[in-house]
Scaffold this motif. Structure first.
Motif, PDB file in Angstrom:
ATOM      1  N   GLN A  10      -3.376  -9.981   0.587  1.00 19.57           N
ATOM      2  CA  GLN A  10      -3.139  -9.834  -1.052  1.00 19.57           C
ATOM      3  C   GLN A  10      -1.686  -9.487  -1.214  1.00 19.57           C
ATOM      4  OE1 GLN A  10      -5.302 -10.155  -3.703  1.00 19.57           O
ATOM      5  NE2 GLN A  10      -6.640 -10.953  -1.786  1.00 19.57           N
ATOM      6  N   ARG A  11      -0.883  -9.960  -1.997  1.00 23.10           N
ATOM      7  CA  ARG A  11       0.412  -9.543  -2.263  1.00 23.10           C
ATOM      8  C   ARG A  11       0.807  -8.445  -2.763  1.00 23.10           C
ATOM      9  NH1 ARG A  11       4.786  -8.385  -3.302  1.00 23.10           N
ATOM     10  NH2 ARG A  11       6.588  -9.225  -4.569  1.00 23.10           N
ATOM     11  N   PHE A  12      -0.087  -7.520  -3.474  1.00 28.76           N
ATOM     12  CA  PHE A  12      -0.039  -6.067  -3.933  1.00 28.76           C
ATOM     13  C   PHE A  12      -0.722  -5.030  -3.215  1.00 28.76           C
ATOM     14  CE2 PHE A  12       1.326  -9.041  -7.377  1.00 28.76           C
ATOM     15  CZ  PHE A  12       2.478  -8.805  -7.661  1.00 28.76           C
ATOM     16  N   GLY A  13      -1.415  -5.648  -2.042  1.00 28.35           N
ATOM     17  CA  GLY A  13      -1.880  -4.563  -1.272  1.00 28.35           C
ATOM     18  C   GLY A  13      -3.215  -4.221  -1.976  1.00 28.35           C
ATOM     19  N   ASP A  14      -3.784  -3.112  -1.292  1.00 25.93           N
ATOM     20  CA  ASP A  14      -5.013  -2.429  -1.442  1.00 25.93           C
ATOM     21  C   ASP A  14      -5.051  -1.029  -1.806  1.00 25.93           C
ATOM     22  OD1 ASP A  14      -7.392  -1.539  -1.776  1.00 25.93           O
ATOM     23  OD2 ASP A  14      -8.500  -2.722  -0.251  1.00 25.93           O
ATOM     24  N   GLU A  15      -5.274  -0.636  -3.214  1.00 24.50           N
ATOM     25  CA  GLU A  15      -4.531   0.911  -3.463  1.00 24.50           C
ATOM     26  C   GLU A  15      -5.766   1.721  -2.984  1.00 24.50           C
ATOM     27  OE1 GLU A  15      -4.372   1.434  -7.455  1.00 24.50           O
ATOM     28  OE2 GLU A  15      -2.588   0.147  -7.865  1.00 24.50           O
ATOM     29  N   GLU A  16      -6.821   1.164  -2.714  1.00 22.23           N
ATOM     30  CA  GLU A  16      -8.032   1.988  -2.272  1.00 22.23           C
ATOM     31  C   GLU A  16      -7.692   2.574  -0.804  1.00 22.23           C
ATOM     32  OE1 GLU A  16     -12.060   0.273  -3.116  1.00 22.23           O
ATOM     33  OE2 GLU A  16     -11.704   0.531  -5.314  1.00 22.23           O
ATOM     34  N   SER A  17      -7.331   1.462  -0.010  1.00 17.34           N
ATOM     35  CA  SER A  17      -7.232   1.848   1.352  1.00 17.34           C
ATOM     36  C   SER A  17      -5.785   2.408   1.630  1.00 17.34           C
ATOM     37  CB  SER A  17      -7.533   0.347   2.377  1.00 17.34           C
ATOM     38  OG  SER A  17      -6.654  -0.519   1.889  1.00 17.34           O
ATOM     39  N   GLY A  18      -4.977   2.107   0.680  1.00 18.97           N
ATOM     40  CA  GLY A  18      -3.564   2.593   0.735  1.00 18.97           C
ATOM     41  C   GLY A  18      -2.614   1.738   1.350  1.00 18.97           C
ATOM     42  N   VAL A  19      -3.092   0.469   1.351  1.00 22.87           N
ATOM     43  CA  VAL A  19      -2.212  -0.468   1.914  1.00 22.87           C
ATOM     44  C   VAL A  19      -1.215  -0.905   1.171  1.00 22.87           C
ATOM     45  CG1 VAL A  19      -2.128  -2.744   3.004  1.00 22.87           C
ATOM     46  CG2 VAL A  19      -3.966  -1.153   3.600  1.00 22.87           C
ATOM     47  N   GLY A  20       0.112  -0.918   1.013  1.00 23.90           N
ATOM     48  CA  GLY A  20       1.147  -1.231   0.202  1.00 23.90           C
ATOM     49  C   GLY A  20       1.349  -2.691  -0.067  1.00 23.90           C
ATOM     50  N   PRO A  21       2.338  -3.165  -0.973  1.00 26.61           N
ATOM     51  CA  PRO A  21       2.431  -4.499  -1.211  1.00 26.61           C
ATOM     52  C   PRO A  21       3.037  -5.002  -0.133  1.00 26.61           C
ATOM     53  CG  PRO A  21       3.527  -2.966  -2.946  1.00 26.61           C
ATOM     54  CD  PRO A  21       2.839  -2.165  -1.779  1.00 26.61           C
TER      55      PRO A  21
END
Length: 225
Positions: free
Chosen positions: A34-45
């Protein structure tokens, strides 16, 4: 340019064992990252997914500050902004890298094309390549872009050889070639200088024997043989 400043997912063939490549490739398919990461897992863009080949060498002689200063002087001088004047700036400041670009739909097509090119980089046939991750905000019409780089956009033979390497991996979609200096100077589509933002176009011709690309120099509008 914004994506360049964000996190890259990189497989560096010079540092990482080849045995780890298949699992890395599977885990980082462009249609799944994903281009914008995953907020729930704390993965950034994520800006780009990239493979650096055995012969990859980061550009060290490019003078981007000097390039920008000379660009401002050119704009204020009243001289015409053309391919030749921009090429002169690029040569003066050592900003000579460029890339073949291809735009592909989400899903299997981009994953397959990326795998072909990534393996070519792993084998040392390509110095470096990158692909954009999936951007869900672009909707159903969004595409991925793949960039395959060479060192010198002014060396036409080198540019054509890279096209041949790309085609040898099985890529048949249309390609366009853009010098990095255009990106640094903000020369994009519909620019005020009416410059084409790419300097070569390559279309794979299935009817030619032997099969090869039909390449046009978009500066001169002449076919490159």
């Amino acid at each position: 340019m914004a994506a360049d400043m964000e996190r890259w997912i990189v497989f560096d063939s010079r540092k990482t064992p080849r045995s780890e490549f298949d699992s890395w490739l599977e885990s980082n398919a462009p249609s799944q990252v994903q281009r914008f990461g995953d907020e729930e897992s704390g993965v950034g863009p994520v800006g780009w997914i990239a493979v650096r080949g055995l012969n990859y060498c980061p550009a060290t002689g490019d003078d981007l500050d000097g390039l920008q200063e000379s660009w401002e002087q050119l704009l204020s001088s009243g001289r015409p902004v053309t391919f030749q004047t921009v090429k002169e700036l690029a040569l003066n400041h050592g900003v000579l890298t460029g890339k073949w670009l291809m735009h592909l739909d989400f899903g299997f097509k981009v994953d397959h094309a990326w795998e072909c090119l990534a393996r070519a980089a792993l084998d040392g046939k390509i110095d470096t390549a990158k692909v954009s991750p999936r951007d869900p905000k672009s909707g159903g019409d969004g595409k991925h872009v793949i960039c395959v780089y060479n060192n010198n956009f002014t060396d036409e033979r080198e540019v054509m050889q890279l096209d041949n390497v790309i085609r040898a991996t099985g890529i048949k979609c249309s390609l366009s070639y853009k010098p990095d200096v255009y990106t640094y100077l903000g020369i994009y589509r519909n620019n005020r200088w009416k410059m084409c933002p790419t300097i070569y176009e390559s279309k794979f011709d299935l009817e030619r024997v032997p099969r090869r690309s039909h390449i046009v120099n978009k500066v001169t509008n002449l076919e490159v043989t």
